[in-house]
Design an enzyme around this catalytic site. Structure first.
Site, PDB file in Angstrom:
ATOM      1  N   ASP A 134      -1.030  19.659  19.563  1.00  0.00           N
ATOM      2  CA  ASP A 134      -1.985  19.347  20.632  1.00  0.00           C
ATOM      3  C   ASP A 134      -1.499  19.891  21.981  1.00  0.00           C
ATOM      4  O   ASP A 134      -0.479  19.450  22.496  1.00  0.00           O
ATOM      5  CB  ASP A 134      -2.111  17.808  20.667  1.00  0.00           C
ATOM      6  CG  ASP A 134      -2.996  17.280  21.781  1.00  0.00           C
ATOM      7  OD1 ASP A 134      -3.541  18.082  22.552  1.00  0.00           O
ATOM      8  OD2 ASP A 134      -3.134  16.037  21.862  1.00  0.00           O
TER       9      ASP A 134
ATOM     10  N   HIS B  94      -2.917  12.132  25.376  1.00  0.00           N
ATOM     11  CA  HIS B  94      -2.313  13.365  24.869  1.00  0.00           C
ATOM     12  C   HIS B  94      -0.858  13.485  25.313  1.00  0.00           C
ATOM     13  O   HIS B  94      -0.482  13.069  26.406  1.00  0.00           O
ATOM     14  CB  HIS B  94      -3.096  14.587  25.355  1.00  0.00           C
ATOM     15  CG  HIS B  94      -4.517  14.608  24.875  1.00  0.00           C
ATOM     16  ND1 HIS B  94      -4.871  15.139  23.663  1.00  0.00           N
ATOM     17  CD2 HIS B  94      -5.658  14.143  25.442  1.00  0.00           C
ATOM     18  CE1 HIS B  94      -6.188  15.016  23.510  1.00  0.00           C
ATOM     19  NE2 HIS B  94      -6.685  14.412  24.563  1.00  0.00           N
TER      20      HIS B  94
END
Lengths: 554, 554
Positions: free
Chosen positions: B196, B367
């Site tokens: 990610d 994130h």
């Protein structure tokens, strides 16, 4: 304190209090009006196709005999950009500092207004008399040179207007903000302080412009073996100066790209606000004569503006400069709210071309943060606080600062454009509301695009248009041709042929039925077309294109 | 290391690598294809009128016999949102965790696809076999519960795909990310890590979700005498849990507003991912039965979305809740890039109504930042690094991290959608490029709005349209009626009557002249109309509306 007249001073913002942009404020005392700044704003997202927005100055026009002139705090578009439009409506003299006047004159020349406009350059520390007002220009710091605060002396008392400002103890060019003068005037007793709210939500102090110079030095040292491209605001001459200085130090030649950048640099150089070492600036065409790592390009486009030089380089449509792998690109700016996506897009485009894009810690703001605002409040000690220059949230944050410093809540005024604040030593209150507004400029048209046109553009943008056209026999109302359907921005017809064919059948049937009835006048037919089509299209597509019936007769 | 087959594993991103959104990646080994995620993206600014964007899955359709199913990492729109559209094109089973499946099932029900879609819920730690692949679901943390990383075992080696993740050592619900399992798999030898990239530009660690809970506690204590409204992302169930917990602690009843919020909360409660203390949730209608300071409203609209509950409250068009002076409003979210202006607008609107809007330090990201990415790289120790989930700038930053950890430059792949990366223990390279693309959804239309239609919408949005319509006699080409001009989105005709009248004269002259020539076919006449009008309008207004000639004959 001097004896005051019985009249009150009126402060009337004509713009600039609902958003950042379009700053213009009238100060009125008896038969005298002065106007501080005359800015434009850039269109909101829903103002489709609009180039820029200027203030409605009906109030000034209907008081034209009172208005003495424009007093301009500094040369940014949101403070001077509407001048060429407004001057065509009401011819007034302009008073401002040297560089600011230089930038304004460039505009007036383009609009063929230079000869017809009276202008007077004022130095910091100097005052001018306009009707019952005296206005003193006070040196401040901002992201453009020659910015001024104003002390506005009226028989009802003194108002200090900061303009856009920051406190820079170590400016790149010229003096620091004249804090002593703020203090002196504060000692005399100040009625109201109007101060810059842009950064009022931010704690602490805004960094000195010089800190960016130190960053450039570090970056130029680290990237000594690549070409360096720096994008920044055209009007930030001090920033440009520091890029030139750093380039010179590291033996780089400098190219300047972008029309607005070239314009401002030429004005600033002519007037002595920019010092370029000899043999440093070169023309773009000469770039090829130097090793890449010995060149710097200063350019516009740091906000991702699609037509600016940097965007054209990124998209490979710049005539003379293309981005090469290894180029170091410094975005020396923060995205202005609303431009974040565009800036991110250009970072992506440049990175994909192999450039190394640096965009962190390469900019400082030109506006005061909370501690600076506290400092100015504490030097000026106004009776009333009037936050200006910002959206409501910023004005409110500034009001919060004033309150925290002991200014009573009732003495703090968050105004709206059009409010008439009447004040003197005794009291202050909003006594009236005058007409203000935004005038949209689209191409050469000033004010010919209004809400109806904008609403149509939004409708067209959303789902396109379906035009239903038919020809009738004049006397008998017999259908001679059509109805035909033409669409734009709705669906690609080749791929939806059957849908359009079906729509034609449905609307033909409806029209024919309507024509058989006795009272089928044109408005009835148009209504039937609209209703039938809206129904049919919504059912089949869940969309609502604009339906435009056109009837001809022969 | 086990003996490998001679075939290579192919990794084929079908979307998600040019921007955040539309994540979908195919993994292909010999006769087996699995697809990880199937997300949508929201339209870019220039996709006028478009509701959402889904991936072009031609590649999957033309390999339909190989494709075994969808493996879904978590329940966010950019990972599941295209499923209802794609499943209509290619019917495949879905494999994912319980909450994610619950959210997907809600969607499938709406699209009438529930019965026709095979579904299997997988637990963390569990594996599924799909053709030549085995896929293991590994527990991670994210801003939605039940998020998974995937270990994809193929005969050519293991690929670890992080999904969207962060490292939260103290999650609100359930376990922390299963770092031990990442390490174990890393020990076995991992071919590639796909991780990610969203926050790869950000140094440090992302804060634990619990820190927001601590902030809520402080804010609720400070504002104990006002109503509190908290806006956040509908899917962040842990955030909602913390708001409910804090409300309960301070004796407040809780109302949930906004359709998507109500939906997700009902799924999460049913499946046991949300624990609501008894007698805490009330209906909106019951609000009036409690003192304001004993109520909390949890709502959608934290991104300033114009139709969400918070915007409707701010604009005073919400049916049941209006903002009152003194309300405390917490925006528990950061603006997603592109939404900054909308969020700022809603802060202004709410502040103007007298509400106290709190928007700083009330959110943490879902994130991983740089240190977390380093941690995962160091546990997994992949041979190849493939940054995913982000714009180019983010992928590049992630690649930079991989490089800093010693992964050779040639083993790091920044892919584009459609790239076919073939890899095994020996080598990895992009061997092919397949067709991918974005399909635009507008109302019920999927793919019927393409570039031509969008370009028309942009043109219409910019300057509107001028329709020039005329009727000819079929045989003689004699002008029977018109040319008439009808405009929409150009100028408000009443204010520009003379301009339009003049335009009509100019175009009539041009058409008449053209008709006198012998070879005046329709395309010639239309060309003359376009040229004449474009010229005239540009000269007079510096605008370029769309010119649409329509000819009828009778």
């Amino acid at each position: 304190m001097k004896k005051k007249s019985n009249s009150k001073l009126k402060i009337i913002p004509l713009g600039g209090l609902e958003k950042i942009g379009m700053n213009i404020t009238a100060f009125e005392y008896e038969d005298s009006i002065i106007v501080v700044d005359c800015g434009l704003s850039f269109p909101e997202d829903d103002m489709l196709g609009i180039d820029l927005v200027i203030p409605d100055i009906s109030y000034l026009k209907s008081n034209a005999d009172k208005v003495k002139g424009f007093v301009i705090t500094h040369g940014h578009e949101d403070h001077i950009g509407a001048l060429p439009y407004v001057l065509k409506e009401i011819n007034l003299p302009i008073y401002t500092t040297k560089l600011t006047m230089g930038i304004i004159e460039k505009k007036l020349t383009e609009h063929n207004l230079l000869r017809s406009t009276k202008r007077k350059v004022v130095r910091h520390g100097q005052s001018i008399n306009l009707g019952k007002f005296r206005i003193e220009f006070i040196k401040t710091n901002h992201s453009i040179q020659d910015a001024s605060a104003l002390a506005i002396y009226s028989p009802a008392g003194i108002v200090v207007h900061t303009g856009d400002f920051k406190v820079d103890y170590t400016p790149v060019f010229g003096d620091a903000i004249d804090l002593q003068r703020f203090a002196e005037i504060g000692k005399k007793g100040v009625l109201a302080l109007m101060s810059d709210s842009t950064n009022a939500e931010r704690p602490g102090f805004t960094q000195s412009e010089r800190t960016v110079g130190a960053t450039f030095d570090r970056l130029f040292a680290e990237h000594s073996n690549t070409r360096i491209i720096v994008a920044t605001f055209a009007s930030n001459v001090d920033r440009v100066q520091q890029i030139i200085n750093t380039s010179y130090k590291y033996g780089r030649k400098v190219v300047v790209e972008g029309r607005s950048m070239v314009n401002i640099i030429s004005v600033a150089s002519e007037l002595g606000y920019l010092n370029v070492p000899e043999n440093t600036l070169i023309e773009t065409d000469q770039l090829k004569n130097y090793p890449r790592e010995k060149t710097t390009i200063i350019t516009t486009g740091s906000q991702g503006e699609s037509m600016a030089a940097l965007s054209r380089m990124a998209a490979d449509i710049h005539k003379k400069i293309s981005i090469m792998p290894g180029d170091t690109i410094i975005l020396s700016s923060n995205p202005i709210p609303g431009n974040e996506k565009a800036v991110s897009n250009i970072i992506n485009e440049l990175s994909e071309k192999g450039a190394n894009v640096i965009f962190q810690d390469t900019h400082v703001s030109g506006h005061a943060c909370q501690e600076e605002l506290k400092l100015i409040y504490s030097l000026v000690k106004p009776k009333y606080a009037i936050p200006v220059h910002g959206e409501y949230r910023h004005l409110k944050a500034n009001a919060g600062i004033a309150k925290s410093l002991g200014i009573p809540k009732d003495n703090i005024f968050i105004l709206k454009s059009g409010d008439v604040l009447a004040l003197d030593d005794e009291s202050a209150e909003v006594v009236d509301k005058i007409h203000t507004g935004e005038i949209l400029v689209d191409g050469l048209g000033v004010g010919d695009v209004g809400n109806i046109v904008l609403r149509d553009r939004q409708h067209l943008a959303e789902d396109g248009i379906l035009i239903v056209v038919l020809t009738l026999e004049k006397r008998t109302n017999q259908l001679l041709a059509g109805p035909d359907i033409v669409s734009r921005g709705f669906v690609y017809v080749r791929e939806s042929e059957s849908l359009m064919e079906e729509a034609r059948k449905v609307v033909t049937e409806a029209v024919e039925k309507c024509l058989m009835s006795r009272h089928a006048d044109w408005s009835k037919i148009k209504l039937v077309i609209r209703d039938t089509m809206n129904d049919f299209i919504w059912k089949r597509t869940k969309r609502k294109p604009m339906i435009l019936p056109i009837i001809m007769d022969v």
